[in-house]
Motif scaffolding. Sequence first.
Motif, short mmCIF file in Angstrom:
data_model
loop_
_atom_site.label_atom_id
_atom_site.label_comp_id
_atom_site.label_asym_id
_atom_site.label_seq_id
_atom_site.Cartn_x
_atom_site.Cartn_y
_atom_site.Cartn_z
N GLU A 1 -40.72 -58.42 59.64
CA GLU A 1 -40.01 -57.15 59.46
C GLU A 1 -38.78 -57.33 58.57
O GLU A 1 -38.48 -56.47 57.75
N GLU A 2 -38.06 -58.44 58.77
CA GLU A 2 -36.73 -58.55 58.16
C GLU A 2 -36.65 -59.56 57.02
O GLU A 2 -35.65 -59.61 56.31
N GLY A 3 -37.69 -60.37 56.87
CA GLY A 3 -37.59 -61.49 55.93
C GLY A 3 -37.57 -61.06 54.47
O GLY A 3 -37.92 -59.93 54.13
N LEU A 4 -37.12 -61.99 53.63
CA LEU A 4 -37.23 -61.79 52.18
C LEU A 4 -38.70 -61.92 51.81
O LEU A 4 -39.49 -62.51 52.55
N PHE A 5 -39.03 -61.41 50.62
CA PHE A 5 -40.43 -61.42 50.23
C PHE A 5 -41.04 -62.81 50.29
O PHE A 5 -42.11 -63.03 50.87
N ALA A 6 -40.30 -63.81 49.71
CA ALA A 6 -40.85 -65.17 49.67
C ALA A 6 -41.07 -65.72 51.08
O ALA A 6 -42.06 -66.39 51.35
N GLU A 7 -40.13 -65.39 51.98
CA GLU A 7 -40.28 -65.86 53.36
C GLU A 7 -41.51 -65.23 54.00
O GLU A 7 -42.24 -65.87 54.76
N ARG A 8 -41.72 -63.94 53.69
CA ARG A 8 -42.86 -63.25 54.29
C ARG A 8 -44.17 -63.82 53.75
O ARG A 8 -45.13 -63.97 54.51
N VAL A 9 -44.20 -64.14 52.45
CA VAL A 9 -45.42 -64.74 51.89
C VAL A 9 -45.69 -66.07 52.59
O VAL A 9 -46.81 -66.37 53.00
N ALA A 10 -44.61 -66.88 52.73
CA ALA A 10 -44.77 -68.18 53.38
C ALA A 10 -45.23 -68.00 54.82
O ALA A 10 -46.10 -68.72 55.31
N LEU A 11 -44.64 -67.00 55.49
CA LEU A 11 -44.99 -66.74 56.89
C LEU A 11 -46.46 -66.35 57.01
O LEU A 11 -47.20 -66.88 57.84
N LEU A 12 -46.88 -65.44 56.12
CA LEU A 12 -48.26 -64.98 56.18
C LEU A 12 -49.21 -66.16 55.96
O LEU A 12 -50.21 -66.30 56.65
N GLY A 13 -48.85 -67.01 54.99
CA GLY A 13 -49.67 -68.19 54.72
C GLY A 13 -49.77 -69.09 55.94
O GLY A 13 -50.85 -69.58 56.29
N ALA A 14 -48.62 -69.29 56.60
CA ALA A 14 -48.60 -70.18 57.76
C ALA A 14 -49.43 -69.60 58.90
O ALA A 14 -50.21 -70.32 59.55
N VAL A 15 -49.28 -68.30 59.13
CA VAL A 15 -50.05 -67.67 60.21
C VAL A 15 -51.54 -67.69 59.89
O VAL A 15 -52.38 -67.97 60.74
N ARG A 16 -51.84 -67.43 58.61
CA ARG A 16 -53.25 -67.42 58.19
C ARG A 16 -53.89 -68.79 58.42
O ARG A 16 -55.03 -68.88 58.86
N ALA A 17 -53.12 -69.83 58.15
CA ALA A 17 -53.66 -71.18 58.30
C ALA A 17 -53.93 -71.47 59.77
O ALA A 17 -54.89 -72.17 60.11
N ALA A 18 -53.07 -70.93 60.66
CA ALA A 18 -53.23 -71.24 62.07
C ALA A 18 -54.27 -70.34 62.72
O ALA A 18 -55.08 -70.78 63.54
N GLN A 19 -54.25 -69.05 62.35
CA GLN A 19 -55.07 -68.06 63.04
C GLN A 19 -55.40 -66.94 62.07
O GLN A 19 -54.65 -65.96 61.97
N PRO A 20 -56.51 -67.03 61.38
CA PRO A 20 -56.81 -66.06 60.32
C PRO A 20 -56.73 -64.60 60.78
O PRO A 20 -56.17 -63.76 60.08
N ALA A 21 -57.22 -64.33 61.97
CA ALA A 21 -57.25 -62.94 62.42
C ALA A 21 -55.85 -62.42 62.68
O ALA A 21 -55.53 -61.26 62.40
N ALA A 22 -54.97 -63.29 63.19
CA ALA A 22 -53.60 -62.87 63.48
C ALA A 22 -52.89 -62.47 62.20
O ALA A 22 -52.09 -61.53 62.19
N ALA A 23 -53.18 -63.18 61.12
CA ALA A 23 -52.55 -62.86 59.84
C ALA A 23 -52.97 -61.46 59.39
O ALA A 23 -52.17 -60.67 58.90
N LEU A 24 -54.24 -61.18 59.59
CA LEU A 24 -54.76 -59.87 59.20
C LEU A 24 -54.08 -58.77 60.02
O LEU A 24 -53.68 -57.74 59.48
N ALA A 25 -53.93 -59.02 61.31
CA ALA A 25 -53.29 -58.04 62.18
C ALA A 25 -51.85 -57.81 61.74
O ALA A 25 -51.38 -56.67 61.67
N LEU A 26 -51.17 -58.91 61.43
CA LEU A 26 -49.78 -58.82 61.00
C LEU A 26 -49.67 -57.98 59.72
O LEU A 26 -48.85 -57.07 59.61
N LEU A 27 -50.55 -58.26 58.80
CA LEU A 27 -50.54 -57.56 57.53
C LEU A 27 -50.82 -56.07 57.73
O LEU A 27 -50.21 -55.21 57.10
N SER A 28 -51.73 -55.76 58.66
CA SER A 28 -52.11 -54.36 58.89
C SER A 28 -50.93 -53.54 59.40
O SER A 28 -50.84 -52.35 59.13
#
Lengths: 522, 453
Positions: free
Chosen positions: A182-209
């Motif tokens: 919600e609050e991160g800078l764009f680069a942090e959010r990209v990194a976060l999404l990547g990290a979540v995707r690597a751990a749990q692909p579906a969770a990343a999708l949910a987060l993005l939605s």
Amino acid sequence: MNGYGDGYGDWEELVGTALLGTDRRQGGTPEALLDAAAVQALRRRAGLRPAEAGPRPEPAAPDPRPEPPEPARRRLAQLLAGRAGAGGGRRGSAPDLTELLPQWLAAAARHGYRAPAAQLPALLDAARARTDLRPQALALAGPRGHWLARLNPDWRFALRSGAGGAELPDPGDREGVARLWEEGLFAERVALLGAVRAAQPAAALALLSTTWATERAEDRLMFLDSLRAGLSQQDEPFLERALGDRSRNVRAVAAELLSALPGSALAGRMAERALACVGPEGVTPPAECDQGMERDGVVRRPPAGRGERAWWLGQLVEAAPLACWRDRFGGLGPAEIVAVPVAEGWAEELHAAWCRAAVRQRNPEWSKALLGAATDPPAAGPGTASLAERAKLLETLTQEERAAWVAEFIRAHGLSEAFQLLGVCAVPWAGELGRAVVDALEAARDAGSYPWSFSGVMGLAERCLDPAEAGRLEAVAAERRPEPAEAEAAAGAEAYWAEAFQRLVATLRMRAAMLTELTAPA
Amino acid sequence: MTEQQVRWTAEQVLALAPDDASRKAGGKLGGAGPWSQTGGSASGAVWGWCKGSGSKPYRTVVDLTGPAYTCSCPSRKFPCKHALGLLLLWAAEGLGEPAEAPDWAAEWLAKRAEKAAARSAPAAPADAEAARRRAERRAGRIGAGVTELERRLADLLRAGLAGQEQAGYGVWEETAARMVDAQAPGLAARVRELGTIPSSGAGWPGRMLEECALLHLLDRAWLGAAGLPEPLAATVRTRVGLPAAAEGAAAVRDRWLVLAQYDSVSADGRLTTRRIWLQGLEGDRKALVMDYGPPGRPPQLALPVGLVLEAEARFRPGSAGLRADLGDRFAAPAPHSRPPAGMSAGAALEEYGTALREDPWLDSWPVVLGPVVPIPGELGWQLADADGKDALPVRTGGGRAGAGLWQLAALSGGGPVTVFGECGHRGFVPLTAWQTETQADTDMGTGEPVSLS
């Protein structure tokens, strides 16, 4: 001004008198002023008290990884020192230390070492100058590197990259993840999404939605791109919705991702369209680009110089699942289908599209068919003559298959076109591949070429040859090493080759030493 | 001894390089590639052939006890890249079993041994009477210079410092030149420093007055030297610029740990001064050894930080007993990886204060601080006692800040370190740091000194 705490009494008065001059103040000679000032100055110096300590930096998070063994630490210092002020000119016979740094970093990471603390500033400086080093350098630098980077604006890049792990919440930490998202800078959010995707692909999708509808178009594009990792059928509904996105680029990426899922509805629609155009009887490109096609990512307007219909055809075939062609061609396999003659000049268009499809769908069987035999002359290959495309096709094969194919290619065609192909082979090169390269270099020398015609491959060989080849190479180099007297007289290609081989051997030996140092027990 | 001696670290070798180009060139030669016929002896020499671009390999020999170097290459740099490369190779991989030096290396090593023996033989007695007359003449000249300088200072204070900001550098240059003529280089250097103060930023009048006052104190001390106790008189003579001879001084034998080594180049770029700080491991005495290099040449003496050499040091009279010359050495330098014991910020300032009694002109005093925590700050760095509130400001001026301070911060990671440096009225200049073993969870125990350059 000196930073200590205390001021001192009548010193200010003395300074005032000194500024104005004793002539303008009554009752004092310059000597008396200097005497008094000397006493005061010494009294102050002798009586200095410590200053009060300012706020201390938060200590760096502990890094449980060990430092590398001492010889490896020395080597790193040497590699980082060699980095400074790289000079131009002839390379000579000494190894290029700059090129070995990435290998050192990679090997150290494999062994789970952290960067030696004293080397962190030099390492961060190196990573600052060379973006290609950053991921490895920052991983090695770890939390302490991250801590250090917060103190020095020059190293701010280290904070942006999100590496070091200190700043990103654990992908399992729902609250932390949601807050940063919600609050991160764009680069942090990209990194976060990547990290979540690597751990749990579906969770990343949910987060993005959760925020998809409110993201800016260029951000949507980047986020969508992170879904490439761990792409699966589960992502289809989301991607299918993205096909209706306002942004054309977002639509195109969504379509591309869907077409990489052979079971997706989009892949089915594209198969249907492609099968209508291509078959054993020949090629009939689409007559128009309808709305449905456009929604599925087909770009209507061709780039300058290309025909509309060929442009549409290429996009349909590229996005259609490769499995759909077997039935259409009466049960033929990929190699046979590729061999079917194609009339009316459509062959190039069709094969190029199949190549793109094989790469996108990571299909080794089709890739092999399109690559053809490594011994075929490049222009006569079945799929493509483009080395860049061949390199991409090779990437869908296993490491062993790649090495074997490229080795065969080099044995048949020499080194002049092998550079890109070598670039996709695993390091260190497999024995067969390494031998092919060394043999080809030897052949080039014997044929009277100059080594700088092969400087690209030479550079690769220094980095990629198995250090175990050093012994054999030395024999090759020694075999033709001219007598000293003779070399002086004939400063021709021979001498340069001798130097080039010498450097190759020296580099391999240094790499071998480097790796041994890093594996040695601490 | 059958064992080859303990190897140095790459940093210790690279510290010997005369410049960046040599460091880089030497680094390239630090692998086995170009080397053959390499070897080392138990008595502390290494040698090897290095293949260059010509037909004949260069023959390189290093005597580690010096260290001293010889090489058949035409380079005028010292040590040359081949010597550095050989040392790096030795540092990284060793050079095999200790052996007898081959003829080409043994010859040079033998010559060195011969010369060393000759040096320790007593020198021929000089013509004492002539020397006394020369000294008298020089003292007379200095006296005249001092008197003139006093007049100059009095004029300045009579008219006031306020005009100095506009006066510029030239006035002081001229006075400095007079001091050079008067054969008082120490005074000349101080006068030149005076000329730079008015442009040194806020608070300059106070600093100007301090330096004028101390210069005046030195003048007065020179004129009244006959009445001073001998150690103070010797200090005054050295501060004015008379060379203090170490002859006759008792030799102090100890195992000397090299705490720091750094160079500074004179303002005109013509002279490189190398300062080497030593600490006796047995006697705990500190020593400053200095060496000089003419234009384009680094000083010859090089002692990498962290090495221990067993040697005699002859302390020169005066200067709070810091200046020393190295005499006979009894073993080749060997690494020492335990940090010396450190003291608190308050204790360091007390030592400096005490030393001022012997030499009021001391700008700083060598101390080992620790455990201390570096505190970076936009307005200046501090080193704070790990278990208290006291801190010393870090002196960041003079171009010696930057990279070294970041290394210091990196070593600390916000935790305690041991730091050697020069502590004085302008702040603390960190020169060398050691990680402190405190956190059990992180394996910190390297104990190697890091030169903060």
